[in-house]
Design an enzyme around this catalytic site. Structure first.
Site, PDB file in Angstrom:
ATOM      1  N   ASP A 184     -70.289 -20.577 -57.163  1.00 31.15           N
ATOM      2  CA  ASP A 184     -71.160 -21.757 -57.109  1.00 31.15           C
ATOM      3  C   ASP A 184     -71.754 -21.815 -55.714  1.00 31.15           C
ATOM      4  O   ASP A 184     -71.217 -21.216 -54.776  1.00 31.15           O
ATOM      5  CB  ASP A 184     -70.366 -23.037 -57.399  1.00 31.15           C
ATOM      6  CG  ASP A 184     -71.252 -24.152 -57.937  1.00 31.15           C
ATOM      7  OD1 ASP A 184     -71.196 -24.435 -59.146  1.00 31.15           O
ATOM      8  OD2 ASP A 184     -72.033 -24.741 -57.146  1.00 31.15           O
TER       9      ASP A 184
ATOM     10  N   GLY B 250     -69.682 -26.693 -62.156  1.00 32.46           N
ATOM     11  CA  GLY B 250     -70.304 -27.763 -62.916  1.00 32.46           C
ATOM     12  C   GLY B 250     -69.513 -28.189 -64.143  1.00 32.46           C
ATOM     13  O   GLY B 250     -68.377 -27.751 -64.353  1.00 32.46           O
TER      14      GLY B 250
ATOM     15  N   TYR C 212     -87.408 -29.418 -66.478  1.00 31.09           N
ATOM     16  CA  TYR C 212     -86.176 -28.772 -66.968  1.00 31.09           C
ATOM     17  C   TYR C 212     -86.435 -28.102 -68.321  1.00 31.09           C
ATOM     18  O   TYR C 212     -86.086 -26.928 -68.531  1.00 31.09           O
ATOM     19  CB  TYR C 212     -85.087 -29.839 -67.078  1.00 31.09           C
ATOM     20  CG  TYR C 212     -83.789 -29.401 -67.712  1.00 31.09           C
ATOM     21  CD1 TYR C 212     -82.943 -28.503 -67.068  1.00 31.09           C
ATOM     22  CD2 TYR C 212     -83.386 -29.913 -68.956  1.00 31.09           C
ATOM     23  CE1 TYR C 212     -81.730 -28.128 -67.649  1.00 31.09           C
ATOM     24  CE2 TYR C 212     -82.178 -29.558 -69.530  1.00 31.09           C
ATOM     25  CZ  TYR C 212     -81.349 -28.660 -68.878  1.00 31.09           C
ATOM     26  OH  TYR C 212     -80.155 -28.293 -69.450  1.00 31.09           O
TER      27      TYR C 212
HETATM   28  P1  NAD Z   1     -73.932 -28.988 -63.864  1.00 29.30           P
HETATM   29  O1  NAD Z   1     -75.108 -29.651 -63.223  1.00 29.30           O
HETATM   30  O2  NAD Z   1     -72.705 -29.785 -64.128  1.00 29.30           O
HETATM   31  O3  NAD Z   1     -73.496 -27.721 -63.005  1.00 29.30           O
HETATM   32  C1  NAD Z   1     -74.448 -26.834 -62.486  1.00 29.30           C
HETATM   33  C2  NAD Z   1     -73.805 -26.126 -61.315  1.00 29.30           C
HETATM   34  O4  NAD Z   1     -74.796 -25.271 -60.763  1.00 29.30           O
HETATM   35  C3  NAD Z   1     -73.327 -27.079 -60.216  1.00 29.30           C
HETATM   36  O5  NAD Z   1     -71.974 -26.860 -59.917  1.00 29.30           O
HETATM   37  C4  NAD Z   1     -74.230 -26.727 -59.031  1.00 29.30           C
HETATM   38  O6  NAD Z   1     -73.544 -26.793 -57.775  1.00 29.30           O
HETATM   39  C5  NAD Z   1     -74.620 -25.303 -59.372  1.00 29.30           C
HETATM   40  N1  NAD Z   1     -75.869 -24.904 -58.703  1.00 29.30           N
HETATM   41  C6  NAD Z   1     -77.008 -25.602 -58.547  1.00 29.30           C
HETATM   42  N2  NAD Z   1     -77.887 -24.884 -57.834  1.00 29.30           N
HETATM   43  C7  NAD Z   1     -77.286 -23.694 -57.562  1.00 29.30           C
HETATM   44  C8  NAD Z   1     -77.685 -22.532 -56.864  1.00 29.30           C
HETATM   45  N3  NAD Z   1     -78.886 -22.440 -56.271  1.00 29.30           N
HETATM   46  N4  NAD Z   1     -76.826 -21.493 -56.814  1.00 29.30           N
HETATM   47  C9  NAD Z   1     -75.605 -21.565 -57.382  1.00 29.30           C
HETATM   48  N5  NAD Z   1     -75.158 -22.650 -58.035  1.00 29.30           N
HETATM   49  C10 NAD Z   1     -76.007 -23.704 -58.119  1.00 29.30           C
HETATM   50  O7  NAD Z   1     -74.475 -28.294 -65.188  1.00 29.30           O
HETATM   51  P2  NAD Z   1     -73.672 -28.008 -66.540  1.00 29.30           P
HETATM   52  O8  NAD Z   1     -73.722 -29.252 -67.335  1.00 29.30           O
HETATM   53  O9  NAD Z   1     -72.384 -27.364 -66.253  1.00 29.30           O
HETATM   54  O10 NAD Z   1     -74.681 -26.988 -67.231  1.00 29.30           O
HETATM   55  C11 NAD Z   1     -74.484 -25.586 -67.202  1.00 29.30           C
HETATM   56  C12 NAD Z   1     -75.612 -24.944 -67.991  1.00 29.30           C
HETATM   57  O11 NAD Z   1     -75.630 -25.463 -69.313  1.00 29.30           O
HETATM   58  C13 NAD Z   1     -77.004 -25.220 -67.420  1.00 29.30           C
HETATM   59  O12 NAD Z   1     -77.798 -24.074 -67.590  1.00 29.30           O
HETATM   60  C14 NAD Z   1     -77.538 -26.336 -68.282  1.00 29.30           C
HETATM   61  O13 NAD Z   1     -78.927 -26.311 -68.364  1.00 29.30           O
HETATM   62  C15 NAD Z   1     -76.901 -26.012 -69.616  1.00 29.30           C
HETATM   63  N6  NAD Z   1     -76.777 -27.193 -70.480  1.00 29.30           N
HETATM   64  C16 NAD Z   1     -75.891 -28.181 -70.166  1.00 29.30           C
HETATM   65  C17 NAD Z   1     -75.809 -29.299 -70.997  1.00 29.30           C
HETATM   66  C18 NAD Z   1     -74.856 -30.424 -70.734  1.00 29.30           C
HETATM   67  O14 NAD Z   1     -74.908 -31.458 -71.431  1.00 29.30           O
HETATM   68  N7  NAD Z   1     -73.941 -30.298 -69.766  1.00 29.30           N
HETATM   69  C19 NAD Z   1     -76.629 -29.380 -72.143  1.00 29.30           C
HETATM   70  C20 NAD Z   1     -77.551 -28.379 -72.368  1.00 29.30           C
HETATM   71  C21 NAD Z   1     -77.600 -27.256 -71.553  1.00 29.30           C
HETATM   72  C1  AKB Z   2     -79.492 -33.019 -69.742  1.00 29.82           C
HETATM   73  O1  AKB Z   2     -79.411 -34.175 -70.192  1.00 29.82           O
HETATM   74  O2  AKB Z   2     -80.330 -32.647 -68.910  1.00 29.82           O
HETATM   75  C2  AKB Z   2     -78.538 -31.982 -70.298  1.00 29.82           C
HETATM   76  C3  AKB Z   2     -79.156 -31.289 -71.452  1.00 29.82           C
HETATM   77  C4  AKB Z   2     -79.136 -31.903 -72.782  1.00 29.82           C
HETATM   78  O3  AKB Z   2     -79.688 -30.217 -71.299  1.00 29.82           O
HETATM   79  N1  AKB Z   2     -77.315 -32.631 -70.635  1.00 29.82           N
END
Ligand code: NAD
Ligand code: AKB
Length: 314
Positions: free
Chosen positions: A35, A14, A140
């Site tokens: 993943d 991700g 979420y």
């Molecule tokens: P993303 O959606 O880009 O990546 C998530 C990954 O999880 C994907 O590659 C997907 O294939 C994988 N996935 C989904 N279901 C799965 C499963 N059952 N088993 C294994 N893998 C699975 O998310 P991200 O932006 O990289 O976020 C990573 C973490 O950070 C998450 O917990 C998210 O809540 C948190 N987060 C992200 C943001 C942001 O802006 N990117 C902000 C706040 C929190």
């Molecule tokens: C989302 O928009 O869902 C994420 C987050 C802020 O957790 N980028």
């Protein structure tokens, strides 16, 4: 994070994982990115792992002598509204699996990220405090808040060294975001360079907390390197760098691309965005482990545009 650990990263394909794996490799012996989907060019030591498969996750911990887990796999806010039951299962069952494994195998540390999505409509919007009203109205947000409580519980009752950050919306050039509400702040850069116009799904006046990916990766490493006795928050740390509205990021891009235009077609994600804080008070992170962001809106915009131009061959 221990300098000589075997580290499992879930959800490594991700937006965060793609960058965190590289950073962890610089400070750890062996990193196993995993993943549910196999990427086109899998990184070294890649393992296919569905985090709902508890048996396989336990086998991996045993077989690869895992000492730390960075549990990134999740279903983000917009996708979560489209499939609430999947979001509930992926975001929470897997957190309990990771925490149980950490307790059973006495893992050195685990990292389980949270989000500004744990806040809701009744939360103070400006400089949202570390401890305040949390009434998330997305599935979420509900899962992330519950996950935080489990982290705190496992730390207090089972002695697990679990650490967490409430990431704001993250902006990076290496991968596309995975189905969140803050995704517009990445999409807008791609469209600015590709077509010169962006049709935004968030209203022009909605401010959200955001962060450039290099800051987010550094914050993660710094939190994991901080001595446990300095940490006063065992749920998840508020973390901040900048806040902006779609109008403000448009103006920042127009300093580089004067003809860039934006139009607005708010959809269900606009309502989610309006329920989240506009800005975050991260004084606990600054005090406990000296957190300091490096990028503001202008600095991030200049770097994003220049990196994407190179990637797109423009
Ligand atoms: P993303 O959606 O880009 O990546 C998530 C990954 O999880 C994907 O590659 C997907 O294939 C994988 N996935 C989904 N279901 C799965 C499963 N059952 N088993 C294994 N893998 C699975 O998310 P991200 O932006 O990289 O976020 C990573 C973490 O950070 C998450 O917990 C998210 O809540 C948190 N987060 C992200 C943001 C942001 O802006 N990117 C902000 C706040 C929190
Ligand atoms: C989302 O928009 O869902 C994420 C987050 C802020 O957790 N980028």
């Amino acid at each position: 994070m221990n300098k000589r650990s075997n580290v499992l990263v879930t959800g490594a394909g991700g937006q965060i994982g793609a960058e965190l794996v590289e950073a962890l490799r610089k400070v750890n012996n062996i990193v196993y990115p995993s993943d549910i989907s196999i990427p086109d060019n899998p990184p070294d030591h890649f393992l296919q792992l569905d985090v709902l498969d508890k048996k396989r996750m336990k086998e991996i911990v045993q077989e690869y002598k895992i000492e730390e887990i960075f549990h990134l796999a999740a279903i983000l806010s917009a996708k979560g509204e489209e499939n609430p039951m999947l979001a509930w299962r992926v975001n929470l069952e897997s957190v309990l699996t990771v925490l149980e494994l950490a307790a059973e195998f006495k893992l050195f540390k685990v990292f389980i990220p949270s989000s500004i999505a744990i806040f809701g409509p009744s939360t103070p919007k400006i400089n949202t405090p570390q401890n305040t009203v949390t009434d998330p109205d997305t599935v979420y947000g509900i899962t992330k808040l519950t996950g935080e409580r489990w982290c705190s519980y496992y730390h207090q009752k089972r002695g697990v060294d679990v650490r967490s950050l409430r990431y704001p919306g993250l902006v990076g050039y290496k991968t596309l975001p995975g189905g969140g509400t803050t995704d517009y702040a990445v999409d807008i850069f791609h469209k600015a360079l590709e077509t010169g116009h962006y049709d935004c799904f968030i209203g022009e006046d909605v401010a959200m907390p955001m962060m450039y990916m290099p800051d987010a990766i550094r914050a993660t490493i710094e939190l994991l390197q901080a001595p446990q006795e300095q940490l006063t928050v065992d749920s998840s740390y508020n973390l901040a760098a900048m806040s902006f509205t779609p109008k403000q990021i448009t103006e920042a891009i127009q300093k580089h691309i004067p003809d860039f235009t934006i139009s607005y077609q708010p959809d269900f994600r606009d309502q989610i965005a309006r329920s989240w804080p506009s800005s975050i008070d991260d004084s606990s992170a600054r005090k406990d482990w000296n957190w300091q962001p490096e990028y503001d809106l202008d600095k991030m915009t200049a770097d994003m545009l220049s990196r994407l131009k190179t990637i797109k061959g423009l």
